[in-house]
Motif scaffolding. Sequence first.
Motif, PDB file in Angstrom:
ATOM      1  N   UNK A   1       0.852  -1.182   0.000  1.00 19.93           N
ATOM      2  CA  UNK A   1       0.000   0.000   0.000  1.00 19.93           C
ATOM      3  C   UNK A   1       0.892   1.236   0.000  1.00 19.93           C
ATOM      4  N   UNK A   2       0.656   2.129  -0.955  1.00 21.55           N
ATOM      5  CA  UNK A   2       1.486   3.323  -1.076  1.00 21.55           C
ATOM      6  C   UNK A   2       1.452   4.204   0.153  1.00 21.55           C
ATOM      7  N   UNK A   3       0.323   4.270   0.829  1.00 25.25           N
ATOM      8  CA  UNK A   3       0.217   5.098   2.029  1.00 25.25           C
ATOM      9  C   UNK A   3       1.067   4.546   3.168  1.00 25.25           C
ATOM     10  N   UNK A   4       1.078   3.220   3.290  1.00 21.23           N
ATOM     11  CA  UNK A   4       1.911   2.599   4.327  1.00 21.23           C
ATOM     12  C   UNK A   4       3.384   2.873   4.042  1.00 21.23           C
ATOM     13  N   UNK A   5       3.778   2.685   2.771  1.00 16.66           N
ATOM     14  CA  UNK A   5       5.173   2.944   2.411  1.00 16.66           C
ATOM     15  C   UNK A   5       5.522   4.405   2.656  1.00 16.66           C
ATOM     16  N   UNK A   6       4.585   5.306   2.383  1.00 15.44           N
ATOM     17  CA  UNK A   6       4.809   6.739   2.609  1.00 15.44           C
ATOM     18  C   UNK A   6       5.024   7.025   4.091  1.00 15.44           C
TER      19      UNK A   6
ATOM     20  N   UNK B   1       0.839   8.503  -5.438  1.00 13.46           N
ATOM     21  CA  UNK B   1      -0.137   8.364  -6.519  1.00 13.46           C
ATOM     22  C   UNK B   1       0.416   7.511  -7.654  1.00 13.46           C
ATOM     23  N   UNK B   2       1.705   7.623  -7.907  1.00 12.76           N
ATOM     24  CA  UNK B   2       2.347   6.784  -8.921  1.00 12.76           C
ATOM     25  C   UNK B   2       2.208   5.312  -8.552  1.00 12.76           C
ATOM     26  N   UNK B   3       2.512   4.991  -7.307  1.00 12.60           N
ATOM     27  CA  UNK B   3       2.405   3.605  -6.847  1.00 12.60           C
ATOM     28  C   UNK B   3       0.978   3.099  -6.996  1.00 12.60           C
ATOM     29  N   UNK B   4       0.009   3.922  -6.595  1.00 19.63           N
ATOM     30  CA  UNK B   4      -1.397   3.512  -6.686  1.00 19.63           C
ATOM     31  C   UNK B   4      -1.812   3.298  -8.139  1.00 19.63           C
ATOM     32  N   UNK B   5      -1.345   4.186  -9.007  1.00 22.12           N
ATOM     33  CA  UNK B   5      -1.709   4.085 -10.426  1.00 22.12           C
ATOM     34  C   UNK B   5      -1.133   2.817 -11.055  1.00 22.12           C
ATOM     35  N   UNK B   6       0.133   2.538 -10.784  1.00 18.60           N
ATOM     36  CA  UNK B   6       0.780   1.358 -11.365  1.00 18.60           C
ATOM     37  C   UNK B   6       0.187   0.079 -10.789  1.00 18.60           C
ATOM     38  N   UNK B   7      -0.079   0.079  -9.491  1.00 19.38           N
ATOM     39  CA  UNK B   7      -0.544  -1.148  -8.840  1.00 19.38           C
ATOM     40  C   UNK B   7      -1.944  -1.554  -9.286  1.00 19.38           C
ATOM     41  N   UNK B   8      -2.663  -0.667  -9.966  1.00 23.23           N
ATOM     42  CA  UNK B   8      -3.958  -1.049 -10.533  1.00 23.23           C
ATOM     43  C   UNK B   8      -3.775  -2.014 -11.694  1.00 23.23           C
ATOM     44  N   UNK B   9      -2.577  -2.001 -12.290  1.00 20.75           N
ATOM     45  CA  UNK B   9      -2.303  -2.870 -13.437  1.00 20.75           C
ATOM     46  C   UNK B   9      -1.371  -4.025 -13.088  1.00 20.75           C
ATOM     47  N   UNK B  10      -0.389  -3.757 -12.224  1.00 24.12           N
ATOM     48  CA  UNK B  10       0.569  -4.797 -11.837  1.00 24.12           C
ATOM     49  C   UNK B  10       0.816  -4.684 -10.338  1.00 24.12           C
ATOM     50  N   UNK B  11       0.529  -5.752  -9.608  1.00 25.53           N
ATOM     51  CA  UNK B  11       0.644  -5.639  -8.154  1.00 25.53           C
ATOM     52  C   UNK B  11       2.098  -5.592  -7.694  1.00 25.53           C
TER      53      UNK B  11
END
Length: 422
Positions: A82-87, A98-108
Amino acid sequence: MLLREDLINEEIREMKREVSLRRADELKQEISDYLDIESTIETGMRLHERNLHNKEHILKYFEVSENDWDNWAWQMRNRINDGNVLASILGLNEFEVQTIKRVSKKVRWAISPYYLSLIDFENYAASPIYKQSVPSLHEIIECKGEDDPMGEEMSSPAPRITRRYPDRLIINVTNQCAMYCRHCQRRRNFGETDNHAAHKDLEAALQYIKNNSEIRDVLITGGDALMLSDRTLDWLLGELDAISHVEIKRIGTRTPVTLPQRITANLCAVLKRHTPIYINTQFNSPLEVTPEAKQACDRLIEAGVVLGNQAVLLKGINDNVHVMKKLNQELLKIRVRPYYLFQAKEVKGTTHFISPVNTGLDIMKHLRGYTSGLAIPTYVINAPGGYGKTPVNPEYVLDINENEVIISTWQGKTFNYPHRNN
């Protein structure tokens, strides 16, 4: 007369010594550029105290103890995805989240707390650990590459089997990993959830091996083969042991690198029952060679496992001759033999990691002769479509004729060597 002979012999010895000293000085000069910067190359051993500090920070975030950290099941349950946890842990900015969230919608993606602790928290974006584990926009904006450039789906004669060679094959047992490498050749298999192979599929794979007596070498991989339970591994290895023509088993795993806690006493007891077993892992950076990784490798070796390393040449991570030399030297210190250096494959979403082949050739040229032969892997390109590993090396044989072989040494000196056909 004898005295004069002694003097002549002493002069000859002195002359030879002077030649030897000049040669020794010349050899030292050959690696002077490496000696000048070696102490500045960051390694997991040198940065152990920093990593321990990072570990304490992560433990505080999760509000858990050292015992939890040492439990591989806890590490798996608490993979950061989760990008928020990493943040919260690293201090990422909003664009990065937001980059992490956007990419993770396509590749976990996912990263174990342990592997996260190896990142330079003060300069995370430049960290080779961060680059290998955290999604970037390149993954979804790149148009180059294929989902399956190795043609694995076209070389699967039975469930979970990949066969590209006459006497050996792969059993793909899971899509699960402790950390999903951003350069992974099988990212098409990441999916949205962790899935081990169904028992009936493993049975079918085993039956295929039983029916083909030329198969003497079986590689269990994934995903990460050591994500299977000890019980399942024990059963699968035992089934392979019972096939008379299977001579060796190999396991593909990155757990010594990304989750050394997985190498438990119970796992090692299982592996010890099924020798000969060869494990190839994937250390790509000297930063990954840590005291924890060494302890995991020590345990495997004590269980009778033979260890090798299959690094991937990755742009911005290890595409530097000094870094690669240091990585391989660090591996030998923990008794892991450098085996392959892979040219990164043309996998869609990963092509930003690909270095020119000339870079790989230059690295190989400056390993051979400049360090121990034990520290020199074979540089290979996987032929497209699943046609196998092809060694790619600097040219040392310049010509062969009826009378001689013309060779170029690691220093670029040319010699004529007798070619005998008798």
